[in-house]
Design an enzyme around this catalytic site. Sequence first.
Site, PDB file in Angstrom:
ATOM      1  N   GLU A   1       2.302   9.207   8.651  1.00  0.00           N
ATOM      2  CA  GLU A   1       2.875   8.782   9.930  1.00  0.00           C
ATOM      3  C   GLU A   1       4.370   9.095  10.016  1.00  0.00           C
ATOM      4  OE1 GLU A   1       2.724   4.541  10.377  1.00  0.00           O
ATOM      5  OE2 GLU A   1       3.578   4.152   8.405  1.00  0.00           O
TER       6      GLU A   1
ATOM      7  N   VAL B   1       0.826  -1.202   0.000  1.00  0.00           N
ATOM      8  CA  VAL B   1       0.000   0.000   0.000  1.00  0.00           C
ATOM      9  C   VAL B   1       0.862   1.256   0.000  1.00  0.00           C
ATOM     10  CG1 VAL B   1      -1.922  -1.153   1.150  1.00  0.00           C
ATOM     11  CG2 VAL B   1      -0.199   0.044   2.534  1.00  0.00           C
ATOM     12  N   ASP B   2       2.113   1.132   0.420  1.00  0.00           N
ATOM     13  CA  ASP B   2       2.996   2.304   0.484  1.00  0.00           C
ATOM     14  C   ASP B   2       3.376   2.851  -0.886  1.00  0.00           C
ATOM     15  OD1 ASP B   2       3.110   2.358   3.284  1.00  0.00           O
ATOM     16  OD2 ASP B   2       4.698   0.860   3.314  1.00  0.00           O
TER      17      ASP B   2
ATOM     18  N   TYR C   1      -5.051   0.068  10.166  1.00  0.00           N
ATOM     19  CA  TYR C   1      -5.394  -1.130   9.395  1.00  0.00           C
ATOM     20  C   TYR C   1      -6.645  -0.947   8.543  1.00  0.00           C
ATOM     21  CZ  TYR C   1      -1.989  -4.078  11.886  1.00  0.00           C
ATOM     22  OH  TYR C   1      -0.852  -4.639  12.381  1.00  0.00           O
ATOM     23  N   LEU C   2      -7.506  -0.003   8.929  1.00  0.00           N
ATOM     24  CA  LEU C   2      -8.739   0.205   8.171  1.00  0.00           C
ATOM     25  C   LEU C   2      -8.449   0.547   6.718  1.00  0.00           C
ATOM     26  CD1 LEU C   2     -10.770   2.343  10.753  1.00  0.00           C
ATOM     27  CD2 LEU C   2     -10.874  -0.127  10.372  1.00  0.00           C
ATOM     28  N   GLN C   3      -7.418   1.368   6.489  1.00  0.00           N
ATOM     29  CA  GLN C   3      -7.143   1.834   5.135  1.00  0.00           C
ATOM     30  C   GLN C   3      -6.681   0.711   4.209  1.00  0.00           C
ATOM     31  OE1 GLN C   3      -3.625   4.624   5.439  1.00  0.00           O
ATOM     32  NE2 GLN C   3      -3.473   3.648   7.433  1.00  0.00           N
ATOM     33  N   ARG C   4      -5.985  -0.266   4.741  1.00  0.00           N
ATOM     34  CA  ARG C   4      -5.461  -1.314   3.865  1.00  0.00           C
ATOM     35  C   ARG C   4      -6.333  -2.565   3.811  1.00  0.00           C
ATOM     36  NH1 ARG C   4       0.016  -3.151   7.142  1.00  0.00           N
ATOM     37  NH2 ARG C   4      -0.928  -4.732   8.472  1.00  0.00           N
TER      38      ARG C   4
ATOM     39  N   MET D   1      -0.846   5.845   6.681  1.00  0.00           N
ATOM     40  CA  MET D   1       0.430   5.139   6.601  1.00  0.00           C
ATOM     41  C   MET D   1       1.392   5.836   5.635  1.00  0.00           C
ATOM     42  SD  MET D   1      -0.780   1.153   6.650  1.00  0.00           S
ATOM     43  CE  MET D   1      -1.304   0.381   8.188  1.00  0.00           C
ATOM     44  N   GLY D   2       2.656   5.495   5.769  1.00  0.00           N
ATOM     45  CA  GLY D   2       3.693   6.085   4.928  1.00  0.00           C
ATOM     46  C   GLY D   2       4.863   6.520   5.777  1.00  0.00           C
TER      47      GLY D   2
END
Length: 401
Positions: free
Chosen positions: A226, A121-122, A276-279, A168-169
Amino acid sequence: AGVIETARKHKAKINKVYAGRNGIIGALTEDLIDTSKESAASIAALAHTPGGAFGSCRYKLKGFEENQAEYERLIDVFKAHDIGYFFYNGGGDSADTCLKVSQLSEKMGYPIKAIHVPKTVDNDLPLTDCCPGFGSVAKYVAVSTKEAALDVESMAKTSTKVFILEVMGRHAGWIAAAGGLAGSGKNGEPPHLILFPEIAFDRDAFLKKVDASVKKFGYCVIVASEGVRDSEGKFLAEAGTVDAFGHKQLGGVAPYLAELVKGELGYKYHWALADYLQRSARHIASETDLKQAYAVGRAAVELAVKGKNSVMVTIDRKSDKPYKWAVGEADLSKVANQEKFMPRDFITKDGFGITEKCRKYLLPLIKGEAYPPYKDGMPKYVTMKKVAVKKKLPAFELKKK
């Protein structure tokens, strides 16, 4: 799904597909799952089911010279189960694992074809236009930002003035950038600020921008990666611990920023952690992303049966309008442990937004809807049987990292 379904079409070269339970750990401990015990319908359903169906891990193989025993163990497991192809999906660290496995043929004389299937996802793998998984996360973040912004705007007069969404990131701001798709970037449309790891955090400029947004628009929406760091390169949310790969653990940039806003500007705030929701939000996946994810899995098998080794499948962009792409390949040695960052011309001059060039890159990746099937109002996801392959070797103890 792409790997297993394609492998089932190559019976002459691939008799069965075994999955390592929890990734490379399953290969080392001979904890293998026989996917031939799964029905065609179950394998097909993987395409609309979130999470790792057979488990995953954060376990980094040391170099061959540092831990030869692990490589010898892999060969023992491969020999015991007549394994000639190794497909490993994931990001940069997974690419490193796959590269090391691919070198078994050279270093230890074992004939293995190792292909890396990109999935992160990154979106930070080099030599590929994008990474499967990213398009859907980008869609989730953009939609969530848009919806939350409407909610905050509706209550801003007497309540919350500042909303911060942490995404994330760690080192690359691709996911944060996707938040910019929530608005046009004009006429005060949110998000009003995006914070990227690539741009050093300027406390004064940040506070000034937040204050100006609240005074002009009545509220301020912020999307923060993040991995935001200060001018000295220190993470704003550094927790002081590291994970299995040696990456610094982050403790939460959103609450840090929220307290800064409250303390310096006095505005009421709310913050949310996509985490975790985003991925795992399969219900709002990008159709483009789904097609690319399946395509790289299929291509990985086709490359392997043609004799390829130590390569990663890539997605190559052919045009923007209309959006066209094709699969390609890249040398794993040029991918492993490398990161692709946001180009500076994808970020506005003030460091708080995305440019039209970035928008042009991102938009095709979130296009199209690919909803999972529903029953009684809930998505129907599949659970694998995970039938274990009978072990043939003595137990193997993993070294503590």
